[in-house]
Design a protein around this motif. Structure first.
Motif, short mmCIF file in Angstrom:
data_model
loop_
_atom_site.label_atom_id
_atom_site.label_comp_id
_atom_site.label_asym_id
_atom_site.label_seq_id
_atom_site.Cartn_x
_atom_site.Cartn_y
_atom_site.Cartn_z
N ASN A 161 0.89 -1.26 -0.25
CA ASN A 161 -0.13 0.05 0.12
C ASN A 161 0.95 1.17 0.04
N ASP A 162 0.22 2.34 -0.52
CA ASP A 162 0.87 3.51 -0.40
C ASP A 162 0.57 4.24 0.92
N ILE A 163 1.78 4.12 1.59
CA ILE A 163 1.59 4.97 2.95
C ILE A 163 2.47 6.09 3.22
N SER A 164 1.80 7.10 3.62
CA SER A 164 2.78 8.49 3.88
C SER A 164 3.93 8.04 4.55
N GLU A 165 5.07 8.98 4.39
CA GLU A 165 6.47 8.56 4.72
C GLU A 165 6.29 8.64 6.28
N SER A 166 5.42 9.56 6.87
CA SER A 166 5.56 9.66 8.36
C SER A 166 4.85 8.59 9.10
N PHE A 167 4.06 7.82 8.42
CA PHE A 167 3.63 6.59 9.33
C PHE A 167 4.16 5.19 8.72
N GLN A 168 5.26 5.22 7.98
CA GLN A 168 5.91 4.07 7.57
C GLN A 168 6.53 3.49 8.50
N GLY A 169 6.69 2.17 8.72
CA GLY A 169 7.41 1.37 9.62
C GLY A 169 6.74 1.24 11.08
N THR A 170 7.32 1.43 12.07
CA THR A 170 6.46 1.36 13.35
C THR A 170 5.25 2.07 13.59
N PRO A 171 4.96 3.30 13.15
CA PRO A 171 3.92 4.03 13.48
C PRO A 171 2.65 3.43 12.68
N ILE A 172 2.90 2.71 11.50
CA ILE A 172 1.58 2.05 10.97
C ILE A 172 1.26 0.90 11.76
N VAL A 173 2.24 0.15 12.23
CA VAL A 173 2.22 -1.33 12.98
C VAL A 173 1.66 -0.90 14.37
N LEU A 174 1.93 0.14 15.07
CA LEU A 174 1.36 0.42 16.17
C LEU A 174 -0.17 0.90 15.94
N ILE A 175 -0.47 1.70 14.98
CA ILE A 175 -1.79 1.87 14.67
C ILE A 175 -2.54 0.68 14.61
N THR A 176 -2.06 -0.12 13.51
CA THR A 176 -2.69 -1.58 13.31
C THR A 176 -2.96 -2.34 14.51
N ALA A 177 -2.17 -2.44 15.42
CA ALA A 177 -2.24 -3.21 16.53
C ALA A 177 -3.28 -2.51 17.54
N ALA A 178 -3.44 -1.22 17.37
CA ALA A 178 -4.47 -0.50 18.08
C ALA A 178 -5.74 -0.75 17.72
N LEU A 179 -5.75 -0.80 16.33
CA LEU A 179 -7.17 -1.15 15.66
C LEU A 179 -7.51 -2.56 15.77
N MET A 180 -6.55 -3.64 15.73
CA MET A 180 -7.12 -4.77 16.25
C MET A 180 -7.35 -4.91 17.71
N SER A 181 -6.73 -4.10 18.49
CA SER A 181 -7.09 -4.14 19.91
C SER A 181 -8.59 -3.97 20.12
N ILE A 182 -8.88 -2.67 19.49
CA ILE A 182 -10.29 -2.36 19.53
C ILE A 182 -11.01 -3.10 19.00
N ALA A 183 -10.78 -3.86 17.85
CA ALA A 183 -11.69 -5.08 17.38
C ALA A 183 -11.96 -6.09 18.31
N PHE A 184 -10.86 -6.57 18.97
CA PHE A 184 -11.14 -7.73 19.81
C PHE A 184 -11.82 -7.12 21.17
N PHE A 185 -11.92 -5.77 21.52
CA PHE A 185 -12.63 -5.45 22.50
C PHE A 185 -14.12 -5.74 22.21
N GLY A 186 -14.56 -5.98 21.01
CA GLY A 186 -15.91 -5.98 20.57
C GLY A 186 -16.40 -7.34 21.20
N PHE A 187 -15.63 -8.29 21.34
CA PHE A 187 -15.77 -9.79 21.98
C PHE A 187 -15.78 -9.58 23.43
N SER A 188 -15.83 -8.35 24.03
CA SER A 188 -15.83 -8.38 25.87
C SER A 188 -17.17 -8.57 26.22
#
Length: 191
Positions: A161-188
């Motif tokens: 995917n075309d990701i802006s330079e400021s989000f490449q690498g660790t930032p996009i991974v952390l954002i993805t992990a946060a979104l996954m965490s939010i999704a899993f909180f739906g099972f709470s």
């Protein structure tokens, strides 16, 4: 039987060790670059947590409590986990050298993976018996494997995917992990 199923599903999905309890983040972020490597780490963690849950439950119930030295549980549990990880490391080095090399430094880090120790301590704190503790360990480790494999799949797709330079690498991974965490909180509310 119903209680064991609830514990397994609860520890795998509802109270996911990585996405809900935030334990085991180091290998989760470090090894989740490729699905094959993540699957290998997930398998190693399943083995270590399951066996560690069984052995630590036995040691706690039959040695530490009768001798009234349960205050040593953390040290004893760490030693058991370290021994199991050494066994897994020797096995992978001999049987699957490519996976051993792919996991790199993260394989010995299972020893200090707080998810593994967290399961052993949770089993003691919740006063689980040996079978219940093993089921909790299996559920927790399967939850870890699910989370790391999903993350690896997403990270493989993100590369194209075309990701802006400021989000490449660790930032996009952390954002993805946060979104996954939010999704899993739906099972709470599930259990």
């Amino acid at each position: 039987m119903k209680e064991l199923l609830i514990i397994a599903i609860g520890s795998a999905i509802v109270n996911n060790v990585v996405l809900s309890q935030f334990l085991g983040i180091c290998p989760f972020l470090g090894v989740s670059k490729k699905v094959e490597t993540a699957s290998g780490m997930g398998g190693a963690v399943i083995f270590v947590i399951t066996i560690a849950s069984f052995i630590t439950s036995l040691i706690y119930k039959f040695i530490l409590v009768p001798l009234n030295i349960s205050y040593l549980q953390t040290i004893v549990f760490i030693l058991v986990i370290a021994a199991l990880v050494q066994f897994v490391e020797m096995f992978l080095k001999k049987a699957m050298p490519s996976l051993y090399n792919a996991l790199g430094v993260y394989l010995p880090l299972i020893t200090t993976n707080c998810a593994v120790l967290g399961v052993a301590l949770t089993n003691v704190q919740k006063d689980y018996g040996i079978l219940t503790g093993v089921v909790n360990g299996i559920g927790t480790s399967v939850g870890f494997a699910i989370a790391i494999i999903i993350m690896a799949g997403i990270r493989e797709k993100i590369e194209y995917n075309d990701i802006s330079e400021s989000f490449q690498g660790t930032p996009i991974v952390l954002i993805t992990a946060a979104l996954m965490s939010i999704a899993f909180f739906g099972f709470s509310g599930l259990i």
